[in-house]
Enzyme design. Sequence first.
Site, PDB file in Angstrom:
ATOM      1  N   GLU A   1       0.854  -1.277  -0.004  1.00 57.99           N
ATOM      2  CA  GLU A   1       0.098   0.036  -0.158  1.00 57.99           C
ATOM      3  C   GLU A   1       0.854   1.190   0.183  1.00 57.99           C
ATOM      4  OE1 GLU A   1      -0.654  -2.627   1.786  1.00 57.99           O
ATOM      5  OE2 GLU A   1      -2.552  -3.548   1.008  1.00 57.99           O
ATOM      6  N   HIS A  55     -11.780  -5.080   7.884  1.00 58.49           N
ATOM      7  CA  HIS A  55     -12.319  -4.859   6.662  1.00 58.49           C
ATOM      8  C   HIS A  55     -13.613  -4.026   6.580  1.00 58.49           C
ATOM      9  CE1 HIS A  55      -9.966  -8.516   6.146  1.00 58.49           C
ATOM     10  NE2 HIS A  55      -9.873  -8.060   4.678  1.00 58.49           N
TER      11      HIS A  55
END
Lengths: 322, 353
Positions: free
Chosen positions: A59, A126
Amino acid sequence: MAVTYLEAIREAQTKLLRDDPRVFIYGQDIAGKFGGAFKATKGLAEKFPGRVLNTPISEDAMVGTAIGAALEGMRPIVEMQFADFSSIALNQILNNAGTHYYRTNVPVPITVRLPSGGTKGSGPFHSQSMEGLYSHYPGVVVMTPATVEDAYTMLIDAVAIDDPVVYCEHKYLYYHLKAEALPKDSFPVGKARIVRPGRDLTIVTYSAMLHEVIGVANELQGEGFEIEIVDLRTVKPLDTATVLASVARTGRLLAVGEAFPWGGVTAEVISRVTTEGFHLLDAAPVRINAKDTPIPYHPNLWSEHRPNRQMILTKARQILQE
Amino acid sequence: MLQTAQRGKKSKKAAPGKPSGKSAGVHDRFVEAFRWMLTARILEDKLASLYRGGMIVGGVYLGRGQEAVSAACGMFLQKGDVFGPLIRDQAGRSAFGEPLLDVVRTYLGSVKGPMRGRDGNIHRGRPRENQLAMISHLGAMIPVMVGKLMAKRMKGEKDFVGLTTIGEGGMQTGASHEGLNIAAVEQVPLVVVVTNNHWAYSTPNEREFACANLVDRAIGYGYEGHKIDGTDLNQCLEVIETAVKRARAGRPPQLVVAEVLRLAGHGEHDDASYVPQEMKGQPFAQDPVARTEKFILGNGLLNADALKQMRAQIAKEVDEAVATAQQEDPPHPREEDWRSMSTGDLLDRPQLG
């Protein structure tokens, strides 16, 4: 022909890739036939060869690479697989992209898409809503579209903006939310929208919570109350004028957000209204957020962790009775 | 406008008494590199003295001990190439074409400098002119360089290369790992020069990494690796030139690891008393400027007079830059626009705190 929120995001990216050679999309599992964990880029890699690129699970490097490309004149869109994982890229988004214009006079036009918010069974890693955290830092625009129309036009706007944009798209809305067609006109970036006018209570919200709030307003209408709903659309910049004008009409304020309770968007809304519009208030303003625990896995816990319709309804009735 | 430094002509002028014949080009290059090393040394000595005199706030970070490898980093980049320098790269920055005024203006906070008092010291850069402006978070600039190079490729540019530097300390961050890996995945024309100066602030190598040599990581990342003595200018020039040529020719990314000793504190606030005496006698602890100067005199590349002239000329340029920047205005909070973004109508009420 109905269009879902997710399809609107895909259509916006299709248009961007078609119309602007500077645009490319960079992220995990977004290319090939797979087309992304949520299929937001399905079919785009085939349609636009070399411009929808899979990355390693990196990321930080994904955003760093986008920054470099933006400095070289491109308009990259980074897809985070989940908003939660963008924590790995905080340094690049906030310390690098977010400081760059102020330091060097050279802006960094990147768009970072964050599939945000909770869905059943997604658990602590999530499900997060990170708009408050990104908004805390200078140098970035933070968008939180709540409708199919906004999902489409605001993503196109995001890429056009010369500065970094964190675009928080809500996963709960991906498949459920539908519109008749894609919009032709867009509402200006940075402006909140009065979703429905009212005179008894202002509820300020954004993203998926808008739809819970609309449900609450419908129910309260049956009890004779008219609720004014303000959809912030972008949480940074925060359209304080529209919020204050609404509170001037209703005298009452409830701010609803899905993020964690300490600080954040709802706290900012209430802080601004009480410091700049204290005289407008007929009752103490109230806010509702998620609980101050990690986001739980089991639907029984999750549905009580995030603000739900019943919680909002209860609070709204309390304020209305004050 | 920042440009990569002019090669050839200028250095011939600056190198009276050079040997003629076949080796002249190599010697010119050697002397030119030395000039950038000396520029860095003289400039940084001046910055250190300004700091001690209270004229520079914050900190001053010197590249003392790293001048040979750093100069070589700037020497082989051409117009269109990208340089991503880090904290101890004054020699490379100067070789790449950074004007002395950019340095001094940034350290003194002049509004005429590239950072206009908004950021200081080694964070300066001119991103539009291919010199990246580093942030303090180590490893963060590696993927930024990757993105620059990918974008150049997407736009159809050819024959470009990027060179970025880092220390052995910075090599241990997660960001460095991600950046080094993604560069190889994208197969961009990149050279990464790692200078192991043996100290991450006050932490020695044995608490930084456990592999025999950081160049061993090259194979793990899919790079071509090179190991050099960073105090030996000849080696630095030859190896970094080769690495730049290879990257430009489309070979995998290049990892160059140079061994030196940081001949200063982490910053000028740090006396580096933790560096053991015996380390200062190691071969990698040689002062590259003194070593190069000795080589130049010993091999007749320049005579003592020419060297003295070079030194005086650089000192004059440095003094002029300092004098200019000292007369310029510092930033004023009332004239500051307090804008964090270029899109004015998307600022979140910049007048209010």
